[in-house]
Design an enzyme around this catalytic site. Structure first.
Site, mmCIF file in Angstrom:
data_model
loop_
_atom_site.group_PDB
_atom_site.id
_atom_site.type_symbol
_atom_site.label_atom_id
_atom_site.label_comp_id
_atom_site.label_asym_id
_atom_site.label_seq_id
_atom_site.Cartn_x
_atom_site.Cartn_y
_atom_site.Cartn_z
ATOM 1 N N GLU A 159 4.684 -1.182 13.795
ATOM 2 C CA GLU A 159 5.739 -0.512 14.561
ATOM 3 C C GLU A 159 5.304 0.940 14.611
ATOM 4 O O GLU A 159 5.200 1.592 13.575
ATOM 5 C CB GLU A 159 7.083 -0.729 13.825
ATOM 6 C CG GLU A 159 8.275 -0.248 14.596
ATOM 7 C CD GLU A 159 8.616 1.161 14.234
ATOM 8 O OE1 GLU A 159 8.166 2.073 14.971
ATOM 9 O OE2 GLU A 159 9.325 1.365 13.246
ATOM 10 N N LYS A 183 0.901 -1.156 0.000
ATOM 11 C CA LYS A 183 0.000 0.000 0.000
ATOM 12 C C LYS A 183 0.934 1.200 0.000
ATOM 13 O O LYS A 183 1.538 1.552 0.996
ATOM 14 C CB LYS A 183 -0.875 -0.017 1.256
ATOM 15 C CG LYS A 183 -2.195 0.661 1.154
ATOM 16 C CD LYS A 183 -2.206 2.149 1.188
ATOM 17 C CE LYS A 183 -1.759 2.954 2.325
ATOM 18 N NZ LYS A 183 -1.646 4.364 2.133
ATOM 19 N N GLU A 223 3.470 10.864 21.824
ATOM 20 C CA GLU A 223 4.539 11.246 20.895
ATOM 21 C C GLU A 223 4.202 12.575 20.200
ATOM 22 O O GLU A 223 3.090 12.779 19.731
ATOM 23 C CB GLU A 223 4.688 10.147 19.831
ATOM 24 C CG GLU A 223 5.781 10.435 18.815
ATOM 25 C CD GLU A 223 5.863 9.367 17.705
ATOM 26 O OE1 GLU A 223 6.972 9.022 17.330
ATOM 27 O OE2 GLU A 223 4.799 8.896 17.231
ATOM 28 N N GLY A 261 -2.012 2.466 13.162
ATOM 29 C CA GLY A 261 -1.602 1.087 13.443
ATOM 30 C C GLY A 261 -2.657 0.346 14.236
ATOM 31 O O GLY A 261 -2.986 -0.807 13.953
ATOM 32 N N CYS A 318 11.554 7.239 14.428
ATOM 33 C CA CYS A 318 10.761 6.612 15.500
ATOM 34 C C CYS A 318 11.574 6.478 16.777
ATOM 35 O O CYS A 318 11.015 6.269 17.843
ATOM 36 C CB CYS A 318 10.192 5.271 15.057
ATOM 37 S SG CYS A 318 11.164 4.429 13.843
ATOM 38 N N GLY A 359 4.131 3.558 11.388
ATOM 39 C CA GLY A 359 3.479 4.870 11.368
ATOM 40 C C GLY A 359 2.919 5.230 12.721
ATOM 41 O O GLY A 359 3.511 4.889 13.752
ATOM 42 N N SER A 360 1.768 5.894 12.704
ATOM 43 C CA SER A 360 1.218 6.423 13.958
ATOM 44 C C SER A 360 0.470 5.335 14.741
ATOM 45 O O SER A 360 0.019 4.345 14.166
ATOM 46 C CB SER A 360 0.240 7.563 13.648
ATOM 47 O OG SER A 360 -0.852 7.060 12.899
HETATM 48 P P1 NAP Z 1 -0.074 7.363 9.528
HETATM 49 O O1 NAP Z 1 -1.099 8.380 9.810
HETATM 50 O O2 NAP Z 1 0.212 6.376 10.565
HETATM 51 O O3 NAP Z 1 -0.498 6.620 8.181
HETATM 52 C C1 NAP Z 1 0.296 5.587 7.630
HETATM 53 C C2 NAP Z 1 -0.483 4.912 6.543
HETATM 54 O O4 NAP Z 1 -1.600 4.257 7.110
HETATM 55 C C3 NAP Z 1 -0.987 5.914 5.559
HETATM 56 O O5 NAP Z 1 -0.569 5.504 4.289
HETATM 57 C C4 NAP Z 1 -2.480 5.895 5.709
HETATM 58 O O6 NAP Z 1 -3.121 5.847 4.461
HETATM 59 C C5 NAP Z 1 -2.770 4.598 6.405
HETATM 60 N N1 NAP Z 1 -3.859 4.758 7.364
HETATM 61 C C6 NAP Z 1 -3.962 5.693 8.316
HETATM 62 N N2 NAP Z 1 -5.081 5.503 9.039
HETATM 63 C C7 NAP Z 1 -5.684 4.414 8.532
HETATM 64 C C8 NAP Z 1 -6.887 3.724 8.849
HETATM 65 N N3 NAP Z 1 -7.679 4.114 9.839
HETATM 66 N N4 NAP Z 1 -7.215 2.643 8.111
HETATM 67 C C9 NAP Z 1 -6.417 2.251 7.078
HETATM 68 N N5 NAP Z 1 -5.290 2.886 6.740
HETATM 69 C C10 NAP Z 1 -4.913 3.942 7.448
HETATM 70 O O7 NAP Z 1 1.337 7.961 9.216
HETATM 71 P P2 NAP Z 1 1.796 9.091 8.223
HETATM 72 O O8 NAP Z 1 0.723 9.527 7.293
HETATM 73 O O9 NAP Z 1 3.005 8.558 7.660
HETATM 74 O O10 NAP Z 1 2.155 10.269 9.205
HETATM 75 C C11 NAP Z 1 1.212 10.834 10.102
HETATM 76 C C12 NAP Z 1 1.749 10.828 11.516
HETATM 77 O O11 NAP Z 1 2.151 9.500 11.908
HETATM 78 C C13 NAP Z 1 2.991 11.639 11.732
HETATM 79 O O12 NAP Z 1 2.761 12.991 11.898
HETATM 80 C C14 NAP Z 1 3.553 10.989 12.964
HETATM 81 O O13 NAP Z 1 2.923 11.493 14.108
HETATM 82 C C15 NAP Z 1 3.219 9.551 12.828
HETATM 83 N N6 NAP Z 1 4.361 8.729 12.350
HETATM 84 C C16 NAP Z 1 5.146 8.149 13.280
HETATM 85 C C17 NAP Z 1 6.205 7.368 12.867
HETATM 86 C C18 NAP Z 1 7.084 6.720 13.861
HETATM 87 O O14 NAP Z 1 7.942 5.963 13.483
HETATM 88 N N7 NAP Z 1 6.899 6.982 15.108
HETATM 89 C C19 NAP Z 1 6.499 7.177 11.535
HETATM 90 C C20 NAP Z 1 5.681 7.790 10.597
HETATM 91 C C21 NAP Z 1 4.601 8.562 11.027
HETATM 92 P P3 NAP Z 1 -3.433 7.189 3.636
HETATM 93 O O15 NAP Z 1 -2.282 8.074 3.775
HETATM 94 O O16 NAP Z 1 -3.618 6.691 2.252
HETATM 95 O O17 NAP Z 1 -4.644 7.758 4.282
#
Ligand code: NAP
Length: 530
Positions: free
Chosen positions: A267, A186, A395, A248, A304, A243-244
């Protein structure tokens, strides 16, 4: 060439074009959209990709380790052959510098080659053989042989903060392909172009090395529908995510609600506590402040393992450290975040933290900064406040860190033992004071996947002994690592053959040990034949 289309197996496809399901990526340095248009995968394309993966699995699960190693090495070669085209698109979609792009490409290629080496050696399947004892009394004993076998098609969610090393051909994909599982990626919408180029390298490698069509697909998406449909699809057998916590956890819940629940290895990052003991603080406070200002702002805090929580015991040394850290961190020029959504989330989460009662801002980069550049911030709270208000544990993804001033050793231990699960924990100490803090250290061990002594948590070495994971919510399953060759164990299950004829057994379990791998035979490890 980037087409903006999906890879449904080996075919490029963009059925969503007619429905206008398109989107663009964004250049955060220039603060403009990139010109290329990407088409989101439709429900029909997703079904087709999963069906192809299911068919491919029937062939791919039986492909030898040596052939799979060839495939992985070929992916690495094809990624390198993309050369500056890949580096340029990576930089334009992330705002990250060339050096970082090249470093991450090196890590990605290194991970693929490490799995290829693991497959060529072959013992990773943990073959175990207990031979029959027909004369055993009172009951004869059967011949039982066990090894690890692949789960089936795996969905991998590309991570925004690692467009190469934790996305299309990143660690999760490399480990799943090595295990014998077809992969459906994805694609992360923020780096769809980087994703498509890497996907083209995987498809080329699959064709060159004769892998079945459907062993890999790359699905574009700009919303949660594609991921939701993939995780719900009965043909999918496991999920990898970085991701978040919010996303997750949503995927984990979705997978658990399926008729056939499947594992989700998410993770989800953490705040990575750093404990600074009094003698170290007194002797090296100034140098530590400099080191930590660098670690907190490294990669604009988008790792992370970013140190989001520093803990010490109240006193003059801690006060001076807070002052030095504040002085050092504002000397560092702000840098660009990956995307406006990420910086907006950073600012919003930071404001949420700053609005909490009894929290003091000690350093804030208050000069004007360019669009999408993050202003680094340090705050401090009393130990009692941190214990009471768990929203301070959340975080703040970016260059933000909080210093907790504990009353004493007991409060420090109490705080650590009440922390949510973390990827890392760091101890900064002088040797002679460690024995006074054994309980604090043990409490820290209970909460983390990796413990660091007199260093910084940022920088994850890719090697067999690395653990990148930890108790929830750092990961959804603390028994596994997401980094290093042992991450392959997420995509396999143990399987036993009872009294199975030798000629029908997989090579790994045959009597003559044709692969010359190390096996556990009647409880003794050896490479012998039987
Ligand atoms: P994210 O919000 O966790 O999203 C990651 C992926 O999951 C995206 O491609 C998103 O798809 C998908 N997704 C999100 N919510 C979903 C749901 N309810 N059902 C199905 N799929 C879902 O991460 P991000 O967009 O990369 O970044 C946003 C925030 O995540 C950051 O600001 C940060 O706080 C956190 N983050 C943390 C880490 C870490 O290692 N700690 C790493 C990356 C991000 P779509 O984008 O297509 O909607």
């Amino acid at each position: 060439m980037i087409t903006g289309k999906n890879y449904i197996g080996n075919q490029l496809s963009a059925q969503g074009n007619q429905a206008g399901k398109t989107y663009k990526t964004f250049n955060p340095q220039l603060n403009i959209e990139n010109p290329l248009i990407y088409t989101e995968a439709t429900k029909e394309e997703i079904d087709e990709a999963v069906n192809l993966a299911t068919k491919a699995f029937k062939v791919y699960r039986n492909v030898s380790g040596k052939k799979k190693a060839e495939f992985l090495n070929s992916i690495a070669d094809e990624i390198l052959a993309l050369d500056s085209q890949l580096i340029d698109i990576y930089c334009s979609e992330t705002g990250l510098p060339q050096g970082r792009a090249m470093g991450e490409r090196g890590r990605t290629v290194g991970q693929l080659r490490a799995f290829a080496e693991l497959l060529n050696e072959g013992s990773w399947v943990e073959a175990s053989i207990d031979t029959a004892q027909p004369d055993r009394k009172p009951m004869p004993k059967s011949d039982i042989r066990k090894m690890l076998v692949p789960l089936g098609p795996v969905v991998v969610f590309g991570a925004s903060n690692f467009p190469l090393a934790y996305s299309t051909a990143g660690g999760d994909t490399a480990a799943a392909l090595a295990a014998g599982c077809p992969v459906l990626v994805k694609s992360h919408p923020m780096h769809a172009g980087t994703g498509e180029l890497v996907a083209s390298a995987i498809i080329k490698a699959a064709e060159k090395t004769g892998m079945p069509n459907g062993v890999f697909s790359n699905l574009n998406s700009s919303g949660i529908e594609v991921g939701t449909q993939l995780v719900s699809h009965p043909g999918v057998k496991a999920v990898g995510f970085t991701g978040s916590i919010r996303a997750g956890r949503a995927l984990y819940n979705l997978a658990a609600k399926r008729e056939e629940p499947i594992p989700v290895f998410a993770e989800m990052g953490s705040i990575n506590p750093v404990i600074i003991l009094p003698h170290a603080l007194k002797n090296r406070g100034e140098a530590l402040a400099k080191t930590y200002a660098g670690s907190i702002t490294l990669g604009t805090g988008q790792f992370c393992t970013n140190p989001g929580l520093l803990l010490g015991i109240k006193g003059d040394a801690l006060s001076s450290f807070i002052q030095n850290l504040s002085d050092e961190i504002v000397k560092i020029e702000p840098s660009c975040m990956l995307h406006p959504n990420i910086i907006n989330a950073y600012e919003a989460n930071k404001q949420k933290a700053l609005s909490q009662a009894d929290l003091t801002v000690v350093a804030d980069f208050d000069n004007q900064v360019k669009s999408n550049y993050a202003r680094q911030t340090i705050t401090t709270v009393e130990g009692a406040t941190f214990l009471k208000n768990t929203s301070l544990h959340h975080e703040v993804f970016g260059p933000y860190s909080m210093v907790v001033q504990c009353e004493n050793k007991e409060q420090l231990e109490q705080i650590i033992s009440k922390l949510e699960g973390q990827l890392t924990g760091t101890l900064i100490a002088e040797k002679e004071e460690v024995s006074d803090y054994v309980q604090v250290i043990e409490a820290l061990q209970d909460r983390v996947g990796r413990i660091i002594y007199n260093g910084v948590p940022t920088g994850v070495e890719v090697c067999p002994s690395m653990v990148h994971g930890g108790p929830y919510p750092a990961s959804t399953d603390s028994r596994f690592t997401a980094v290093g060759i042992h991450s392959i164990k997420r995509w396999v299950r143990p399987f036993s053959y009872q009294d199975w004829p030798d000629s029908l057994l997989p090579d790994e379990l045959k009597n003559e040990n044709p692969l010359q791998i190390s096996r556990l035979i009647n409880n003794k490890t050896s490479t012998d034949s039987i």
